[in-house]
Design an enzyme around this catalytic site. Sequence first.
Site, short mmCIF file in Angstrom:
data_model
loop_
_atom_site.label_atom_id
_atom_site.label_comp_id
_atom_site.label_asym_id
_atom_site.label_seq_id
_atom_site.Cartn_x
_atom_site.Cartn_y
_atom_site.Cartn_z
N GLY A 1 -70.07 27.28 -27.20
CA GLY A 1 -71.22 27.60 -28.06
C GLY A 1 -70.93 27.13 -29.48
N GLY B 1 -65.53 28.91 -24.25
CA GLY B 1 -66.92 29.00 -24.70
C GLY B 1 -67.30 27.82 -25.57
CG HIS C 1 -87.09 2.50 -47.89
ND1 HIS C 1 -86.57 2.54 -46.61
CD2 HIS C 1 -86.66 1.33 -48.44
CE1 HIS C 1 -85.90 1.43 -46.38
NE2 HIS C 1 -85.92 0.68 -47.48
CG LEU D 1 -78.97 32.29 -36.30
CD1 LEU D 1 -80.22 31.45 -36.15
CD2 LEU D 1 -77.73 31.41 -36.40
NE ARG E 1 -66.81 42.59 -43.79
CZ ARG E 1 -66.46 42.04 -42.62
NH1 ARG E 1 -65.34 41.38 -42.51
NH2 ARG E 1 -67.26 42.13 -41.59
N GLY F 1 -71.00 41.16 -48.29
CA GLY F 1 -71.25 39.86 -47.66
C GLY F 1 -71.06 39.85 -46.15
CB THR G 1 -69.80 38.80 -39.94
OG1 THR G 1 -69.65 40.10 -39.39
CG2 THR G 1 -69.14 37.77 -39.05
CB CYS G 2 -72.49 35.82 -43.20
SG CYS G 2 -73.08 34.25 -43.77
CD GLU H 1 -69.24 46.18 -45.58
OE1 GLU H 1 -70.32 45.80 -45.14
OE2 GLU H 1 -68.22 46.30 -44.84
P1 FAD Z 1 -72.69 41.48 -40.62
O1 FAD Z 1 -72.64 40.28 -41.45
O2 FAD Z 1 -71.80 41.57 -39.45
O3 FAD Z 1 -72.41 42.69 -41.60
C1 FAD Z 1 -72.27 44.01 -41.16
C2 FAD Z 1 -71.37 44.75 -42.13
O4 FAD Z 1 -71.47 46.13 -41.84
C3 FAD Z 1 -69.90 44.40 -42.02
O5 FAD Z 1 -69.40 43.95 -43.26
C4 FAD Z 1 -69.22 45.71 -41.58
O6 FAD Z 1 -67.97 45.91 -42.20
C5 FAD Z 1 -70.21 46.75 -42.06
N1 FAD Z 1 -70.21 47.99 -41.29
C6 FAD Z 1 -70.29 48.14 -39.94
N2 FAD Z 1 -70.32 49.45 -39.60
C7 FAD Z 1 -70.26 50.14 -40.78
C8 FAD Z 1 -70.25 51.53 -41.11
N3 FAD Z 1 -70.37 52.47 -40.17
N4 FAD Z 1 -70.15 51.87 -42.40
C9 FAD Z 1 -70.05 50.93 -43.38
N5 FAD Z 1 -70.07 49.61 -43.12
C10 FAD Z 1 -70.18 49.22 -41.85
N6 FAD Z 1 -74.84 32.48 -39.15
C11 FAD Z 1 -75.56 31.54 -39.78
O7 FAD Z 1 -76.75 31.73 -40.01
N7 FAD Z 1 -74.99 30.37 -40.20
C12 FAD Z 1 -73.69 30.10 -39.99
O8 FAD Z 1 -73.21 29.05 -40.38
C13 FAD Z 1 -72.90 31.07 -39.31
N8 FAD Z 1 -71.60 30.85 -39.09
C14 FAD Z 1 -70.85 31.83 -38.48
C15 FAD Z 1 -69.51 31.57 -38.26
C16 FAD Z 1 -68.72 32.51 -37.65
C17 FAD Z 1 -67.26 32.23 -37.42
C18 FAD Z 1 -69.30 33.76 -37.26
C19 FAD Z 1 -68.44 34.82 -36.62
C20 FAD Z 1 -70.63 34.01 -37.47
C21 FAD Z 1 -71.43 33.05 -38.08
N9 FAD Z 1 -72.79 33.24 -38.29
C22 FAD Z 1 -73.53 32.27 -38.91
C23 FAD Z 1 -73.46 34.49 -37.89
C24 FAD Z 1 -73.62 35.42 -39.11
O9 FAD Z 1 -72.34 35.69 -39.65
C25 FAD Z 1 -74.29 36.72 -38.70
O10 FAD Z 1 -75.50 36.46 -38.04
C26 FAD Z 1 -74.58 37.60 -39.92
O11 FAD Z 1 -73.41 37.89 -40.61
C27 FAD Z 1 -75.28 38.89 -39.50
O12 FAD Z 1 -75.52 39.68 -40.60
P2 FAD Z 1 -75.61 41.27 -40.51
O13 FAD Z 1 -75.92 41.73 -41.88
O14 FAD Z 1 -76.53 41.65 -39.41
O15 FAD Z 1 -74.16 41.77 -40.06
P1 NAD Z 2 -72.61 31.61 -27.96
O1 NAD Z 2 -73.38 32.61 -27.20
O2 NAD Z 2 -73.33 30.66 -28.84
O3 NAD Z 2 -71.75 30.72 -26.96
C1 NAD Z 2 -70.85 31.25 -26.04
C2 NAD Z 2 -70.63 30.27 -24.91
O4 NAD Z 2 -69.55 30.74 -24.10
C3 NAD Z 2 -71.83 30.11 -24.00
O5 NAD Z 2 -72.17 28.74 -23.92
C4 NAD Z 2 -71.35 30.68 -22.67
O6 NAD Z 2 -71.91 30.01 -21.55
C5 NAD Z 2 -69.85 30.48 -22.75
N1 NAD Z 2 -69.02 31.40 -21.92
C6 NAD Z 2 -69.16 32.74 -21.79
N2 NAD Z 2 -68.21 33.24 -20.97
C7 NAD Z 2 -67.44 32.19 -20.55
C8 NAD Z 2 -66.29 32.06 -19.69
N3 NAD Z 2 -65.74 33.10 -19.08
N4 NAD Z 2 -65.77 30.83 -19.50
C9 NAD Z 2 -66.33 29.76 -20.11
N5 NAD Z 2 -67.41 29.83 -20.94
C10 NAD Z 2 -67.95 31.02 -21.16
O7 NAD Z 2 -71.53 32.46 -28.79
P2 NAD Z 2 -70.51 32.06 -29.96
O8 NAD Z 2 -70.33 30.59 -30.05
O9 NAD Z 2 -69.33 32.93 -29.74
O10 NAD Z 2 -71.28 32.53 -31.25
C11 NAD Z 2 -71.65 33.90 -31.45
C12 NAD Z 2 -72.83 34.04 -32.36
O11 NAD Z 2 -72.53 33.64 -33.69
C13 NAD Z 2 -74.00 33.18 -31.90
O12 NAD Z 2 -75.13 33.99 -31.83
C14 NAD Z 2 -74.16 32.15 -32.96
O13 NAD Z 2 -75.52 31.83 -33.19
C15 NAD Z 2 -73.54 32.79 -34.19
N6 NAD Z 2 -72.97 31.71 -35.01
C16 NAD Z 2 -73.82 30.85 -35.65
C17 NAD Z 2 -73.31 29.78 -36.36
C18 NAD Z 2 -74.24 28.85 -37.05
O14 NAD Z 2 -75.39 29.21 -37.24
N7 NAD Z 2 -73.81 27.67 -37.46
C19 NAD Z 2 -71.96 29.57 -36.41
C20 NAD Z 2 -71.12 30.43 -35.72
C21 NAD Z 2 -71.65 31.51 -35.04
#
Ligand code: FAD
Ligand code: NAD
Length: 472
Positions: free
Chosen positions: A187, A185, A451, A326, A38, A42, A44-45, A36
Amino acid sequence: SSESGEHDVVVIGGGPGGYVAAIKAAQLGLKTACVEKRGALGGTCLNVGCIPSKSLLNNSHIYHQIKHDIKQRGIEVDNVRLNLDQMMAAKDKSVKGLTGGIEILFKQNGVDYVKGTGTITGENEVKVKPIDGGEEISLKTKNIIIATGSEATPFPGLEVDEKKVITSTGAIALTEVPKKMIVIGGGIIGLEMGSVWSRLGAEVTVVEFLDAIGGPGMDADIAKMAQRILGRQGIKFKTSHKVLSGDASGEGVKLEIESVKNQKKDTLEADVVLVAIGRRPYTEGLGLENVGIETDERGRIIIDQEYRTKHENIRVIGDVTFGAMLAHKAEEEGIAAAEFIKKGYGHVNYGAIPSVMYTHPEAAWVGQSEQEVKASGKEYVVGTFPFLANSRAKTNLETDGMVKFIADKETDRVLGIHIIGPNAGEMIAEGVLAIEYGASSEDIARTSHAHPTLSEAFKEAAMATYDKAIHA
Ligand code: FAD
Ligand code: NAD
């Protein structure tokens, strides 16, 4: 470069996919390393996603509730003020505790934690450039699991500085509440982070290309209700509007938008613009080209049903490949990939992965949306139940929302469950189990629910699907 003894598995990436795969592989008796870059486990999550955003969502909700919703409950609170620094410190503390916890789990399970950037240099070798600048390390391995995750998709022409033009990473770390924020966006990220800053006092406008908010997968009825409720909380929506271009050269940021319906153009201005138009797979520096592994047109690494690339011993999980982005989906795949390596079999039920949007109220769903069922041509029935008619929601003064069931018309098997309402994210677990077990809506309606609880709304929506609800 230095060499360590051969590993059975080297996992690249320490996010929910990678760290879970590494722990499971070690538990299965495989000699495992996790690379890793970073500086913390953990992914991105835990570092910049799920966890910090939920901390801010929870605490901004408490602040907002005390400010706007506490008097009717018979509680007088004076002089409520925001201490943003402390709110951020509370968030950082949660993040630190959890990422540090994974490091302990690695030690307990005997996973080698290698801090650096991993590059695949051959089918059986990962070279690591340590983050502390030390000598390159060569890890020889029988298997590789790629779990490198995703990154925010940039908006062309708007350079992210994480101050004025931000992604979610900037949105969890602003040092003051902007006066005006535009979210590109509508989303999940846009609505969650838009909620946080709106509650803290920013004037938030969400521009969404489609005619509905919520991103892909959300049921249309739920999306409509979410837009109404969030709108009442003060978030402005410009659906069916496309952002054409942006200009951040002045003091604030200017966006040119266009109506999808009549091509009418308009200019919006804000102090801060959050780019939340989706995320894309991250494979920079990974060395895929060294082993001829291909990605599709969206950058996702191509794999088969057992998560294998064209090389049988190189598997891929999580955001960097197909499926919902996710954390819990990545974790399930992490376990399955480790099991495939050790035992030759593993399984993830992609039809039973829940989605939760942590706004207030929350929205949560599992299975198919009504529009998806309709498109499949299957005959179906729908049952709904409003929280307005639920006794616990009424006593809690939280009556916004509903539960919606979709079941097969012929067999009554549950096809989809969609909730918007208080605690929807916890309540959906029952729905996931129902789908996992192949339940009918009648199975759920005939199951006793305590309930007074919110989950009675769940039971009654199930009842309304094949019969009539009692309290509606
Ligand atoms: P990541 O979590 O992205 O982990 C990949 C890791 O690999 C990173 O730490 C990176 O530094 C490392 N890495 C990359 N390339 C290399 C390399 N070459 N060498 C060493 N290390 C490397 N999902 C949910 O289910 N619930 C939520 O509430 C939710 N909220 C979110 C809120 C936000 C703001 C964001 C951005 C995302 C959210 N998500 C949520 C989505 C969730 O974070 C991701 O789906 C999840 O982190 C994916 O896990 P992953 O292990 O595939 O990748
Ligand atoms: P998203 O794909 O959910 O939503 C992006 C939205 O932006 C779409 O509705 C799309 O139509 C719109 N869009 C795209 N281009 C546009 C433009 N030029 N002008 C206006 N609207 C535009 O993506 P996100 O919200 O960025 O989330 C990214 C990923 O992270 C998703 O896969 C999401 O599931 C994951 N995530 C999950 C959680 C959670 O589980 N609670 C929280 C945060 C993020």
